[in-house]
Design a protein around this motif. Structure first.
Motif, PDB file in Angstrom:
ATOM      1  N   LYS A 142     -10.648  -4.960 -13.691  1.00 10.13           N
ATOM      2  CA  LYS A 142     -12.108  -5.037 -13.821  1.00 10.13           C
ATOM      3  C   LYS A 142     -12.690  -6.121 -12.922  1.00 10.13           C
ATOM      4  O   LYS A 142     -13.758  -5.941 -12.321  1.00 10.13           O
ATOM      5  N   LEU A 143     -12.004  -7.255 -12.831  1.00  4.09           N
ATOM      6  CA  LEU A 143     -12.500  -8.350 -12.002  1.00  4.09           C
ATOM      7  C   LEU A 143     -12.453  -7.992 -10.522  1.00  4.09           C
ATOM      8  O   LEU A 143     -13.424  -8.222  -9.785  1.00  4.09           O
ATOM      9  N   ILE A 144     -11.337  -7.422 -10.078  1.00  2.97           N
ATOM     10  CA  ILE A 144     -11.193  -7.049  -8.673  1.00  2.97           C
ATOM     11  C   ILE A 144     -12.284  -6.066  -8.254  1.00  2.97           C
ATOM     12  O   ILE A 144     -12.797  -6.119  -7.128  1.00  2.97           O
ATOM     13  N   MET A 145     -12.678  -5.176  -9.157  1.00  2.00           N
ATOM     14  CA  MET A 145     -13.698  -4.181  -8.841  1.00  2.00           C
ATOM     15  C   MET A 145     -15.072  -4.801  -8.609  1.00  2.00           C
ATOM     16  O   MET A 145     -15.941  -4.178  -7.997  1.00  2.00           O
ATOM     17  N   GLU A 146     -15.275  -6.025  -9.084  1.00  2.00           N
ATOM     18  CA  GLU A 146     -16.577  -6.683  -8.940  1.00  2.00           C
ATOM     19  C   GLU A 146     -16.609  -7.687  -7.794  1.00  2.00           C
ATOM     20  O   GLU A 146     -17.661  -8.239  -7.487  1.00  2.00           O
ATOM     21  N   LEU A 147     -15.453  -7.939  -7.173  1.00  2.00           N
ATOM     22  CA  LEU A 147     -15.355  -8.979  -6.141  1.00  2.00           C
ATOM     23  C   LEU A 147     -14.950  -8.400  -4.796  1.00  2.00           C
ATOM     24  O   LEU A 147     -14.405  -7.296  -4.706  1.00  2.00           O
ATOM     25  N   ASP A 148     -15.200  -9.202  -3.749  1.00  2.51           N
ATOM     26  CA  ASP A 148     -14.732  -8.856  -2.410  1.00  2.51           C
ATOM     27  C   ASP A 148     -13.569  -9.746  -1.987  1.00  2.51           C
ATOM     28  O   ASP A 148     -13.030  -9.580  -0.893  1.00  2.51           O
ATOM     29  N   GLY A 149     -13.208 -10.695  -2.847  1.00  2.00           N
ATOM     30  CA  GLY A 149     -12.094 -11.558  -2.511  1.00  2.00           C
ATOM     31  C   GLY A 149     -12.029 -12.777  -3.412  1.00  2.00           C
ATOM     32  O   GLY A 149     -12.875 -12.983  -4.285  1.00  2.00           O
ATOM     33  N   ILE A 200       0.593 -12.753  -2.254  1.00  2.00           N
ATOM     34  CA  ILE A 200      -0.321 -12.564  -3.381  1.00  2.00           C
ATOM     35  C   ILE A 200      -0.811 -11.123  -3.433  1.00  2.00           C
ATOM     36  O   ILE A 200      -0.876 -10.508  -4.501  1.00  2.00           O
ATOM     37  N   ARG A 201      -1.130 -10.566  -2.272  1.00  2.00           N
ATOM     38  CA  ARG A 201      -1.602  -9.183  -2.217  1.00  2.00           C
ATOM     39  C   ARG A 201      -0.529  -8.226  -2.766  1.00  2.00           C
ATOM     40  O   ARG A 201      -0.826  -7.289  -3.515  1.00  2.00           O
ATOM     41  N   THR A 202       0.719  -8.507  -2.403  1.00  4.31           N
ATOM     42  CA  THR A 202       1.827  -7.670  -2.880  1.00  4.31           C
ATOM     43  C   THR A 202       1.961  -7.752  -4.396  1.00  4.31           C
ATOM     44  O   THR A 202       2.173  -6.740  -5.079  1.00  4.31           O
ATOM     45  N   LYS A 203       1.817  -8.963  -4.949  1.00  8.04           N
ATOM     46  CA  LYS A 203       1.900  -9.135  -6.400  1.00  8.04           C
ATOM     47  C   LYS A 203       0.780  -8.378  -7.104  1.00  8.04           C
ATOM     48  O   LYS A 203       0.996  -7.734  -8.140  1.00  8.04           O
ATOM     49  N   GLN A 248      -0.849  -5.752  -5.938  1.00 11.32           N
ATOM     50  CA  GLN A 248      -0.625  -4.314  -5.787  1.00 11.32           C
ATOM     51  C   GLN A 248       0.370  -3.813  -6.819  1.00 11.32           C
ATOM     52  O   GLN A 248       0.207  -2.730  -7.397  1.00 11.32           O
ATOM     53  N   SER A 249       1.399  -4.630  -7.085  1.00 15.47           N
ATOM     54  CA  SER A 249       2.393  -4.262  -8.082  1.00 15.47           C
ATOM     55  C   SER A 249       1.781  -4.244  -9.480  1.00 15.47           C
ATOM     56  O   SER A 249       2.002  -3.320 -10.265  1.00 15.47           O
ATOM     57  N   LYS A 250       0.992  -5.271  -9.776  1.00 21.53           N
ATOM     58  CA  LYS A 250       0.394  -5.379 -11.104  1.00 21.53           C
ATOM     59  C   LYS A 250      -0.635  -4.289 -11.351  1.00 21.53           C
ATOM     60  O   LYS A 250      -0.751  -3.774 -12.475  1.00 21.53           O
ATOM     61  N   LEU A 251      -1.381  -3.922 -10.327  1.00 24.56           N
ATOM     62  CA  LEU A 251      -2.502  -2.993 -10.492  1.00 24.56           C
ATOM     63  C   LEU A 251      -2.161  -1.560 -10.097  1.00 24.56           C
ATOM     64  O   LEU A 251      -3.062  -0.718  -9.982  1.00 24.56           O
ATOM     65  N   GLU A 252      -0.903  -1.278  -9.904  1.00 23.68           N
ATOM     66  CA  GLU A 252      -0.487   0.067  -9.495  1.00 23.68           C
ATOM     67  C   GLU A 252      -1.069   1.130 -10.434  1.00 23.68           C
ATOM     68  O   GLU A 252      -1.008   1.003 -11.660  1.00 23.68           O
ATOM     69  N   ALA A 308      -6.445  -1.099  -7.257  1.00 23.12           N
ATOM     70  CA  ALA A 308      -5.326  -1.220  -6.315  1.00 23.12           C
ATOM     71  C   ALA A 308      -5.720  -0.725  -4.927  1.00 23.12           C
ATOM     72  O   ALA A 308      -5.272  -1.261  -3.907  1.00 23.12           O
ATOM     73  N   ALA A 309      -6.572   0.294  -4.884  1.00 21.53           N
ATOM     74  CA  ALA A 309      -6.990   0.864  -3.606  1.00 21.53           C
ATOM     75  C   ALA A 309      -7.876  -0.093  -2.818  1.00 21.53           C
ATOM     76  O   ALA A 309      -8.012   0.044  -1.601  1.00 21.53           O
ATOM     77  N   ARG A 310      -8.480  -1.077  -3.491  1.00 21.60           N
ATOM     78  CA  ARG A 310      -9.379  -2.012  -2.819  1.00 21.60           C
ATOM     79  C   ARG A 310      -8.635  -3.176  -2.183  1.00 21.60           C
ATOM     80  O   ARG A 310      -9.205  -3.928  -1.395  1.00 21.60           O
ATOM     81  N   LEU A 311      -7.371  -3.337  -2.544  1.00 19.26           N
ATOM     82  CA  LEU A 311      -6.650  -4.540  -2.142  1.00 19.26           C
ATOM     83  C   LEU A 311      -6.391  -4.629  -0.642  1.00 19.26           C
ATOM     84  O   LEU A 311      -6.216  -5.732  -0.116  1.00 19.26           O
ATOM     85  N   SER A 312      -6.380  -3.516   0.059  1.00 21.21           N
ATOM     86  CA  SER A 312      -6.103  -3.563   1.501  1.00 21.21           C
ATOM     87  C   SER A 312      -7.194  -4.307   2.258  1.00 21.21           C
ATOM     88  O   SER A 312      -6.944  -4.902   3.309  1.00 21.21           O
TER      89      SER A 312
END
Length: 263
Positions: free
Chosen positions: A193-200, A217-220, A222-226, A231-235
């Motif tokens: 939910k937090l990642i969806m509201e932020l850009d970084g 950190i990005r890899t961690k 991606q694993s947690k939010l699989e 997860a799609a926003r992490l790139s």
């Protein structure tokens, strides 16, 4: 000998603990400032916004606000600008009184002490944003981030919203399972939910700590939010690690000094 008012004792305590510069002019009028702060309708305590750019959200207790918090904000700004992002403002979002953390000062007192410190320091693009503190109940971090995105990003006032915090905050966010050092990691749903509201995010490290690697950190994450939309926003998610030391201010020490009632 007459007792000092509570605001005056708090200001004196912060001076003695080295977290606030000597401000006799300010804490002589502390009681009047409380009244002025309460009467003020605006929810923002000082901020020189810099036009369209990146808003840095800095949530926390700020009980009380200290110079080390402002130094951390300055480190975050420098790190963000090093990534070719212009900073619109750094908005400190004090937690709601409903959080119920032991030792948390009432918002009216945190507001006064924050104003006093900001007036004594040269951090023009840093401000206390009172929206979260003034809500009728405690809000989750993702709800706070959503507010700032809606008010600033969705209206076109800023292009991005980043959230800054200390390494201890983000440790719990990145961890997938409890460990001895992280007994209560953030849930997958909360992080999503937090990642969806932020850009970084902008991470402020402790002095002497091992340097964090953004891609690790990005890899961690991606694993947690699989399997989640987040997860799609992490790139394209900005993960910035600030360099430098903000100092080791202790709000607990300040509150202890307050409780002792210095003469």
């Amino acid at each position: 000998v007459a007792q000092k008012s509570a605001p005056a004792r708090w200001a004196a305590a912060m001076v003695c603990c080295g977290h606030l510069l000597a401000l006799p002019r300010l804490f002589v009028t502390a009681t009047q400032q409380v009244a002025a702060a309460n009467a003020k309708n605006a929810g923002v305590i000082r901020c020189d916004e810099q036009g369209v750019g990146t808003l840095i959200l800095f949530p926390g207790s700020f009980s009380p606000l200290q110079v080390s918090h402002l130094r951390a904000a300055s480190l975050a700004k420098t790190a963000v600008e090093a990534h070719n992002l212009r900073v619109h403002s750094i908005r400190l979002s004090p937690v709601n009184d409903g959080y119920g953390k032991r030792g948390l000062l009432p918002w009216t007192d945190r507001s006064l002490l924050g104003r006093m410190l900001l007036e004594s320091q040269n951090f023009p693009d840093v401000c206390f944003d009172a929206w979260e503190a003034q809500q009728p109940r405690f809000l989750q971090t993702n709800q706070v981030a959503k507010h700032f995105s809606e008010v600033y990003k969705h209206t076109g006032e800023v292009g991005k919203v980043l959230m800054m915090g200390g390494a201890d905050l983000f440790d719990g966010m990145f961890a997938s399972h409890p460990t001895p050092s992280i007994p209560y990691p953030w849930s997958k749903e909360s992080v999503s939910k937090l990642i969806m509201e932020l850009d970084g995010i902008v991470i402020i490290q402790r002095a002497g700590a091992m340097q964090w690697d953004p891609e690790s950190i990005r890899t961690k994450l991606q694993s947690k939010l699989e399997g989640t939309e987040a997860a799609a926003r992490l790139s394209t998610f900005n993960i910035i690690v600030a360099a430098g030391d903000a100092g080791d201010g202790s709000s607990t020490r300040v509150r202890h000094f307050i409780a002792e009632g210095p003469s």
